[in-house]
Write an enzyme that holds these catalytic residues in place. Structure first.
Site, mmCIF file in Angstrom:
data_model
loop_
_atom_site.group_PDB
_atom_site.id
_atom_site.type_symbol
_atom_site.label_atom_id
_atom_site.label_comp_id
_atom_site.label_asym_id
_atom_site.label_seq_id
_atom_site.Cartn_x
_atom_site.Cartn_y
_atom_site.Cartn_z
ATOM 1 N N LYS A 61 3.653 -3.503 4.345
ATOM 2 C CA LYS A 61 2.877 -4.736 4.487
ATOM 3 C C LYS A 61 3.176 -5.441 5.797
ATOM 4 O O LYS A 61 2.285 -6.005 6.418
ATOM 5 C CB LYS A 61 3.172 -5.690 3.321
ATOM 6 C CG LYS A 61 2.463 -5.291 2.042
ATOM 7 C CD LYS A 61 2.408 -6.450 1.070
ATOM 8 C CE LYS A 61 1.637 -6.067 -0.182
ATOM 9 N NZ LYS A 61 1.867 -6.974 -1.283
ATOM 10 N N LYS A 106 -3.557 4.999 -1.343
ATOM 11 C CA LYS A 106 -3.875 4.444 -2.670
ATOM 12 C C LYS A 106 -5.088 3.522 -2.593
ATOM 13 O O LYS A 106 -5.347 2.919 -1.542
ATOM 14 C CB LYS A 106 -2.654 3.752 -3.284
ATOM 15 C CG LYS A 106 -2.366 2.393 -2.768
ATOM 16 C CD LYS A 106 -1.290 1.683 -3.589
ATOM 17 C CE LYS A 106 -1.100 0.324 -2.947
ATOM 18 N NZ LYS A 106 -0.182 -0.565 -3.562
ATOM 19 N N LYS A 128 -6.939 -3.320 -2.636
ATOM 20 C CA LYS A 128 -7.802 -4.479 -2.368
ATOM 21 C C LYS A 128 -7.972 -4.693 -0.876
ATOM 22 O O LYS A 128 -8.962 -5.255 -0.434
ATOM 23 C CB LYS A 128 -7.139 -5.755 -2.902
ATOM 24 C CG LYS A 128 -6.967 -5.857 -4.378
ATOM 25 C CD LYS A 128 -6.109 -7.090 -4.711
ATOM 26 C CE LYS A 128 -5.639 -7.063 -6.146
ATOM 27 N NZ LYS A 128 -4.593 -8.017 -6.463
HETATM 28 P P1 TYM Z 1 -0.709 -6.033 -7.697
HETATM 29 O O1 TYM Z 1 -1.359 -7.342 -7.924
HETATM 30 O O2 TYM Z 1 -0.758 -5.418 -6.332
HETATM 31 O O3 TYM Z 1 -1.314 -4.956 -8.674
HETATM 32 C C1 TYM Z 1 -1.433 -5.194 -10.061
HETATM 33 C C2 TYM Z 1 -1.131 -3.930 -10.842
HETATM 34 O O4 TYM Z 1 -2.046 -2.894 -10.464
HETATM 35 C C3 TYM Z 1 -1.315 -1.712 -10.135
HETATM 36 N N1 TYM Z 1 -2.043 -0.981 -9.085
HETATM 37 C C4 TYM Z 1 -2.405 0.314 -9.180
HETATM 38 N N2 TYM Z 1 -2.238 1.223 -10.160
HETATM 39 C C5 TYM Z 1 -2.748 2.448 -9.940
HETATM 40 N N3 TYM Z 1 -3.402 2.824 -8.807
HETATM 41 C C6 TYM Z 1 -3.586 1.940 -7.806
HETATM 42 N N4 TYM Z 1 -4.244 2.289 -6.697
HETATM 43 C C7 TYM Z 1 -3.078 0.619 -7.960
HETATM 44 N N5 TYM Z 1 -3.091 -0.500 -7.184
HETATM 45 C C8 TYM Z 1 -2.452 -1.453 -7.891
HETATM 46 C C9 TYM Z 1 0.027 -2.222 -9.627
HETATM 47 O O5 TYM Z 1 1.020 -1.222 -9.716
HETATM 48 C C10 TYM Z 1 0.284 -3.382 -10.558
HETATM 49 O O6 TYM Z 1 0.838 -2.937 -11.776
HETATM 50 N N6 TYM Z 1 4.194 -6.850 -7.322
HETATM 51 C C11 TYM Z 1 3.119 -6.724 -8.270
HETATM 52 C C12 TYM Z 1 2.901 -7.974 -9.109
HETATM 53 C C13 TYM Z 1 4.118 -8.476 -9.825
HETATM 54 C C14 TYM Z 1 4.732 -7.881 -10.969
HETATM 55 C C15 TYM Z 1 5.796 -8.756 -11.315
HETATM 56 C C16 TYM Z 1 4.462 -6.722 -11.697
HETATM 57 C C17 TYM Z 1 4.822 -9.600 -9.537
HETATM 58 N N7 TYM Z 1 5.827 -9.783 -10.432
HETATM 59 C C18 TYM Z 1 6.622 -8.453 -12.390
HETATM 60 C C19 TYM Z 1 5.302 -6.446 -12.785
HETATM 61 C C20 TYM Z 1 6.365 -7.305 -13.120
HETATM 62 C C21 TYM Z 1 1.837 -6.488 -7.499
HETATM 63 O O7 TYM Z 1 1.741 -6.776 -6.325
HETATM 64 O O8 TYM Z 1 0.800 -6.078 -8.222
#
Ligand code: TYM
Length: 344
Positions: free
Chosen positions: A121, A205, A208
């Site tokens: 990032k 991957k 967004k």
């Molecule tokens: P975020 O908002 O980027 O994504 C949300 C969830 O979607 C999953 N994800 C994917 N799974 C499969 N293929 C993909 N291409 C893909 N893109 C995104 C992510 O793995 C996630 O589960 N850091 C986390 C948010 C967070 C969190 C937490 C998660 C903050 N605190 C505590 C679990 C526990 C994040 O940026 O997710």
């Protein structure tokens, strides 16, 4: 669910979070939201819109609250039941920021310097990134452990952050001589939806932040857009669909499309290949589009309905915030006592 790595004796609890930073896509749905819904049937589940994480990069203050509501609309549209699952905004429960500070004093610089997501990032401009972006995984550990959550459904990209959460929990327990106070949370990653790739490049991957909208299926895309995007999805010149999993080697785009089909159908990869092996993409892609539309259109419709009723979303967030706070508050009292703070 199994819990092989700890002798933690507390109750099982599921926690996960999603950032309110733009439209959700099929990767978020298959990697996370679909699992959230399945887990609520027989687990206590806490699902958080992580707006504190969102501000590690600049956000527009006039849009942030609405972005949070949009994630809640997606949660509800996918089938989360706010009576069963706790749904809330991270910034509304103060335990997250408080515990993040304590964990800042437990986590080691070297641990954070190894985090690949920060490197991705921040890119070449790490010096100009916010301290929050570097510290992001510590806040994530605090999210999970403020509820003593034992299981965390996430996509594959969060694996390293979950390992860090376990390391922080373990070091806290040892440093403060509080054996098994925090559980070592288990990631729930398995399944064909855990790593959905870009429709334009099977080695990247689905994300967004990809500038090309054709690289992803958004949860708000209509049937025409979904069909068009699958039709234009990259494949290769290596012939028809393979008959078995070995035939997917070296064909990342095809592997991704088969994985998407399997995740949507709730089948394994080989079952999909049994049906489509030897057939051309002209047969497979329309079948995949049809399956995706049949899954996503009802979600899209419900999402639009929820977005037309922001008062209902706000009620869900308020109620969820109070219930989340009620779990975290006594845990934080114990944490303060364990650290040894003066308590008048
Ligand atoms: P975020 O908002 O980027 O994504 C949300 C969830 O979607 C999953 N994800 C994917 N799974 C499969 N293929 C993909 N291409 C893909 N893109 C995104 C992510 O793995 C996630 O589960 N850091 C986390 C948010 C967070 C969190 C937490 C998660 C903050 N605190 C505590 C679990 C526990 C994040 O940026 O997710």
């Amino acid at each position: 669910m199994t819990d092989q790595t700890t002798t933690y004796a507390g109750p099982e609890r599921v926690f996960s979070g999603v950032q309110p930073t733009g439209a959700l896509h099929l990767g978020n749905y298959l990697g996370a939201l679909k699992k959230f819904v399945a887990l609520q049937a027989d687990h206590e589940c806490v699902y958080c819109v992580v707006d504190l994480h969102a501000i590690t990069v600049t956000q527009d203050p006039s849009a942030l609250a609405q972005q949070t509501r949009e994630i809640v609309a997606a949660f509800l549209a996918c089938g989360l039941d706010p009576k069963k699952s706790i749904i809330f905004a991270q910034s509304s429960v103060l335990a997250h920021t408080e515990l993040a500070w304590y964990f800042n004093c437990v986590a080691r610089m070297g641990w954070l310097e190894r985090m690949t997501q920060f490197k991705d990032k921040a890119g070449k401009d790490a010096e100009r990134s916010s301290v929050g972006l570097f510290d992001y995984p510590v806040l994530q550990a605090a999210d999970i452990l403020a509820y003593k959550a034992t299981h965390v459904p996430v996509g594959e990209d969060q694996k390293q952050h979950l390992e860090l959460s376990r390391d922080i929990a373990d070091k806290f327990n040892r440093d403060f001589n509080a054996p098994n106070f925090f559980p070592l949370p288990e990631p729930l990653i398995k399944g064909p939806g855990a790593r959905i790739m870009s429709l334009k490049d099977g080695t990247k991957k689905m994300s967004k932040s990809d500038p090309s909208d054709l690289s992803r299926i958004n949860l708000i895309d209509d049937a025409d857009a979904i069909t068009k995007k699958f039709k234009k999805a990259k494949t290769d010149m290596l012939g028809d669909m393979p008959e078995d999993e070995a035939g997917l080697k070296g064909r990342p785009e095809v592997e991704n499309l088969v994985g998407i089909y399997a995740a949507l159908a709730g089948a394994d990869t080989q079952t999909v290949l049994d049906e489509f092996g030897g057939k051309g993409f002209g047969t497979f892609k329309p079948a995949l589009a049809e399956l995706a539309v049949s899954h996503l259109s009802p979600i899209t419709t419900r999402m639009r309905d929820y977005l037309n009723d922001p008062a209902e979303i706000d009620r869900v967030l308020k109620d969820g915030g109070a219930r989340a706070d009620a779990i975290a508050r006594p845990i934080m009292e114990e944490v303060r006592e364990i650290i040894g703070f003066w308590q008048g």
